[in-house]
Design a protein around this motif. Structure first.
Motif, PDB file in Angstrom:
ATOM      1  N   LYS A   1       0.821  -1.217   0.000  1.00 14.25           N
ATOM      2  CA  LYS A   1       0.000   0.000   0.000  1.00 14.25           C
ATOM      3  C   LYS A   1       0.849   1.258   0.000  1.00 14.25           C
ATOM      4  O   LYS A   1       0.380   2.318  -0.416  1.00 14.25           O
ATOM      5  N   LYS A   2       2.098   1.160   0.468  1.00 13.32           N
ATOM      6  CA  LYS A   2       2.929   2.357   0.609  1.00 13.32           C
ATOM      7  C   LYS A   2       4.216   2.272  -0.206  1.00 13.32           C
ATOM      8  O   LYS A   2       4.456   3.083  -1.080  1.00 13.32           O
ATOM      9  N   THR A   3       5.058   1.312   0.131  1.00 13.23           N
ATOM     10  CA  THR A   3       6.412   1.276  -0.407  1.00 13.23           C
ATOM     11  C   THR A   3       6.443   1.114  -1.922  1.00 13.23           C
ATOM     12  O   THR A   3       7.032   1.949  -2.621  1.00 13.23           O
ATOM     13  N   GLU A   4       5.852   0.040  -2.436  1.00 10.73           N
ATOM     14  CA  GLU A   4       5.921  -0.213  -3.873  1.00 10.73           C
ATOM     15  C   GLU A   4       5.271   0.904  -4.690  1.00 10.73           C
ATOM     16  O   GLU A   4       5.881   1.392  -5.651  1.00 10.73           O
ATOM     17  N   PRO A   5       4.054   1.351  -4.350  1.00 10.62           N
ATOM     18  CA  PRO A   5       3.477   2.451  -5.133  1.00 10.62           C
ATOM     19  C   PRO A   5       4.337   3.711  -5.115  1.00 10.62           C
ATOM     20  O   PRO A   5       4.531   4.351  -6.150  1.00 10.62           O
ATOM     21  N   ALA A   6       4.883   4.065  -3.948  1.00 12.47           N
ATOM     22  CA  ALA A   6       5.712   5.272  -3.853  1.00 12.47           C
ATOM     23  C   ALA A   6       6.986   5.124  -4.673  1.00 12.47           C
ATOM     24  O   ALA A   6       7.407   6.052  -5.370  1.00 12.47           O
ATOM     25  N   TYR A   7       7.604   3.944  -4.620  1.00 15.77           N
ATOM     26  CA  TYR A   7       8.825   3.722  -5.396  1.00 15.77           C
ATOM     27  C   TYR A   7       8.539   3.816  -6.901  1.00 15.77           C
ATOM     28  O   TYR A   7       9.249   4.514  -7.632  1.00 15.77           O
ATOM     29  N   PHE A   8       7.516   3.133  -7.364  1.00 14.70           N
ATOM     30  CA  PHE A   8       7.249   3.120  -8.802  1.00 14.70           C
ATOM     31  C   PHE A   8       6.712   4.458  -9.308  1.00 14.70           C
ATOM     32  O   PHE A   8       6.924   4.803 -10.469  1.00 14.70           O
ATOM     33  N   ARG A   9       6.083   5.229  -8.461  1.00 16.78           N
ATOM     34  CA  ARG A   9       5.692   6.588  -8.864  1.00 16.78           C
ATOM     35  C   ARG A   9       6.931   7.468  -9.021  1.00 16.78           C
ATOM     36  O   ARG A   9       6.998   8.301  -9.924  1.00 16.78           O
ATOM     37  N   ALA A  10       7.928   7.282  -8.157  1.00 14.22           N
ATOM     38  CA  ALA A  10       9.191   8.020  -8.303  1.00 14.22           C
ATOM     39  C   ALA A  10       9.890   7.604  -9.597  1.00 14.22           C
ATOM     40  O   ALA A  10      10.428   8.451 -10.321  1.00 14.22           O
ATOM     41  N   LEU A  11       9.848   6.317  -9.905  1.00 13.67           N
ATOM     42  CA  LEU A  11      10.441   5.832 -11.145  1.00 13.67           C
ATOM     43  C   LEU A  11       9.695   6.403 -12.354  1.00 13.67           C
ATOM     44  O   LEU A  11      10.306   6.792 -13.350  1.00 13.67           O
ATOM     45  N   GLU A  12       8.387   6.486 -12.231  1.00  8.64           N
ATOM     46  CA  GLU A  12       7.551   7.075 -13.290  1.00  8.64           C
ATOM     47  C   GLU A  12       7.952   8.529 -13.537  1.00  8.64           C
ATOM     48  O   GLU A  12       8.070   8.966 -14.686  1.00  8.64           O
ATOM     49  N   ARG A  13       8.182   9.280 -12.476  1.00  7.19           N
ATOM     50  CA  ARG A  13       8.604  10.681 -12.636  1.00  7.19           C
ATOM     51  C   ARG A  13      10.002  10.777 -13.233  1.00  7.19           C
ATOM     52  O   ARG A  13      10.291  11.665 -14.022  1.00  7.19           O
ATOM     53  N   HIS A  14      10.869   9.850 -12.867  1.00  4.78           N
ATOM     54  CA  HIS A  14      12.235   9.846 -13.378  1.00  4.78           C
ATOM     55  C   HIS A  14      12.259   9.550 -14.884  1.00  4.78           C
ATOM     56  O   HIS A  14      13.019  10.161 -15.626  1.00  4.78           O
ATOM     57  N   TYR A  15      11.445   8.602 -15.316  1.00  6.11           N
ATOM     58  CA  TYR A  15      11.325   8.247 -16.738  1.00  6.11           C
ATOM     59  C   TYR A  15       9.992   8.774 -17.233  1.00  6.11           C
ATOM     60  O   TYR A  15       9.049   8.025 -17.471  1.00  6.11           O
ATOM     61  N   ARG A  16       9.906  10.063 -17.402  1.00  3.01           N
ATOM     62  CA  ARG A  16       8.642  10.750 -17.693  1.00  3.01           C
ATOM     63  C   ARG A  16       7.889  10.232 -18.904  1.00  3.01           C
ATOM     64  O   ARG A  16       6.679  10.266 -18.939  1.00  3.01           O
ATOM     65  N   ASN A  17       8.589   9.790 -19.936  1.00  2.00           N
ATOM     66  CA  ASN A  17       7.876   9.401 -21.147  1.00  2.00           C
ATOM     67  C   ASN A  17       7.475   7.927 -21.162  1.00  2.00           C
ATOM     68  O   ASN A  17       6.869   7.484 -22.118  1.00  2.00           O
ATOM     69  N   ALA A  18       7.780   7.160 -20.121  1.00  2.00           N
ATOM     70  CA  ALA A  18       7.252   5.799 -20.028  1.00  2.00           C
ATOM     71  C   ALA A  18       5.861   5.908 -19.408  1.00  2.00           C
ATOM     72  O   ALA A  18       5.665   6.588 -18.415  1.00  2.00           O
ATOM     73  N   LEU A  19       4.905   5.277 -20.006  1.00  2.00           N
ATOM     74  CA  LEU A  19       3.536   5.355 -19.509  1.00  2.00           C
ATOM     75  C   LEU A  19       3.330   4.253 -18.473  1.00  2.00           C
ATOM     76  O   LEU A  19       3.182   3.093 -18.816  1.00  2.00           O
ATOM     77  N   ILE A  20       3.335   4.637 -17.207  1.00  4.63           N
ATOM     78  CA  ILE A  20       3.227   3.698 -16.097  1.00  4.63           C
ATOM     79  C   ILE A  20       1.977   4.022 -15.298  1.00  4.63           C
ATOM     80  O   ILE A  20       1.713   5.174 -14.997  1.00  4.63           O
ATOM     81  N   LYS A  21       1.252   2.988 -14.962  1.00  8.54           N
ATOM     82  CA  LYS A  21       0.116   3.176 -14.070  1.00  8.54           C
ATOM     83  C   LYS A  21       0.264   2.175 -12.934  1.00  8.54           C
ATOM     84  O   LYS A  21       0.356   0.977 -13.169  1.00  8.54           O
ATOM     85  N   VAL A  22       0.329   2.670 -11.715  1.00  6.99           N
ATOM     86  CA  VAL A  22       0.443   1.817 -10.545  1.00  6.99           C
ATOM     87  C   VAL A  22      -0.931   1.727  -9.903  1.00  6.99           C
ATOM     88  O   VAL A  22      -1.525   2.742  -9.547  1.00  6.99           O
ATOM     89  N   GLU A  23      -1.426   0.524  -9.788  1.00 13.67           N
ATOM     90  CA  GLU A  23      -2.714   0.313  -9.134  1.00 13.67           C
ATOM     91  C   GLU A  23      -2.482  -0.577  -7.926  1.00 13.67           C
ATOM     92  O   GLU A  23      -1.957  -1.677  -8.057  1.00 13.67           O
ATOM     93  N   THR A  24      -2.829  -0.083  -6.760  1.00 11.11           N
ATOM     94  CA  THR A  24      -2.602  -0.829  -5.523  1.00 11.11           C
ATOM     95  C   THR A  24      -3.820  -1.677  -5.202  1.00 11.11           C
ATOM     96  O   THR A  24      -4.942  -1.189  -5.176  1.00 11.11           O
ATOM     97  N   ILE A  25      -3.586  -2.944  -4.974  1.00  3.46           N
ATOM     98  CA  ILE A  25      -4.648  -3.874  -4.599  1.00  3.46           C
ATOM     99  C   ILE A  25      -4.707  -3.925  -3.074  1.00  3.46           C
ATOM    100  O   ILE A  25      -3.707  -4.205  -2.423  1.00  3.46           O
ATOM    101  N   GLN A  26      -5.838  -3.653  -2.514  1.00  2.00           N
ATOM    102  CA  GLN A  26      -5.984  -3.614  -1.058  1.00  2.00           C
ATOM    103  C   GLN A  26      -5.952  -4.993  -0.404  1.00  2.00           C
ATOM    104  O   GLN A  26      -5.680  -5.106   0.768  1.00  2.00           O
ATOM    105  N   ALA A  27      -6.215  -6.076  -1.157  1.00  2.00           N
ATOM    106  CA  ALA A  27      -6.258  -7.418  -0.578  1.00  2.00           C
ATOM    107  C   ALA A  27      -4.908  -7.852  -0.037  1.00  2.00           C
ATOM    108  O   ALA A  27      -4.834  -8.540   0.970  1.00  2.00           O
TER     109      ALA A  27
END
Length: 195
Positions: free
Chosen positions: A6-32
């Protein structure tokens, strides 16, 4: 990408998304938060989008043809882990798995071959990054950390090779997060604006 964290992976991959701006990344967190649920959701999405071996439809346009769906989850003590991996493999969904927890973060800083459990990995990460609180935010300065992603990928490959030699491919420590970050970097390079 679907992930259990819920926290670590989404935050890390959002930072990676910002670093590689032109890669189209969507992080969806599963609550289960269990691998099988993450795998089922990722597979359903891949089938629906025409990105799976089981899909009836094809991607709508050339942009979708290069799309990928990934499932990110930890081994830890989760039930049905092997079944979740098999489901992803059988449908062509990428697997970003870690044992234990998100050991991937340590590899940005150093080699790591200790067969530690998730508590010891979190304590080690707290020593490397005092801002990381395993009982709280569970985040680091990911914006700074992602600059060393290629180094982490190399270390992860070494880790995986060591586990293969031990005949324990999912053993501790191991992660395939580097395969996902390499795919993200490749997508970013492919979509980099021409100068």
């Amino acid at each position: 990408m679907y992930c259990e964290g819920k926290k670590t992976e989404p935050a890390y991959f959002r930072a990676l998304e910002r670093h590689y701006r032109n890669a189209l990344i969507k992080v969806e967190t599963i609550q289960a938060g269990v691998p099988m649920t993450v795998a089922e959701r990722a597979v359903a999405r891949a089938i629906d989008e025409g990105l799976s071996k089981r899909s009836r439809r094809k991607p709508k346009n050339s942009f979708e043809e290069g799309d990928q769906v990934w499932a990110a989850f930890d081994v830890d003590e989760h039930p049905r882990f092997d079944e979740a991996v098999a489901l992803c493999v059988s449908t062509g969904v990428g697997i970003c798995r870690s044992n234990p927890c998100f050991v991937w973060l340590i590899l940005h800083e150093q080699e790591f071959h200790s067969p530690a459990d998730r508590h010891a990995v979190c304590a080690h990460l707290e020593r490397l990054h005092p801002e990381y609180d395993s009982n709280g935010a569970k985040t680091c300065d990911f914006e700074e950390m992602v600059h060393r992603v290629e180094t982490a990928e190399t270390r992860a490959k070494t880790q995986l090779q060591s586990r293969e030699k031990e005949r324990a491919p999912f053993g501790r420590p191991s992660t395939t997060a580097g395969e996902l970050t390499a795919a993200i970097r490749e997508a970013a390079a492919l979509h980099r604006p021409k100068r």
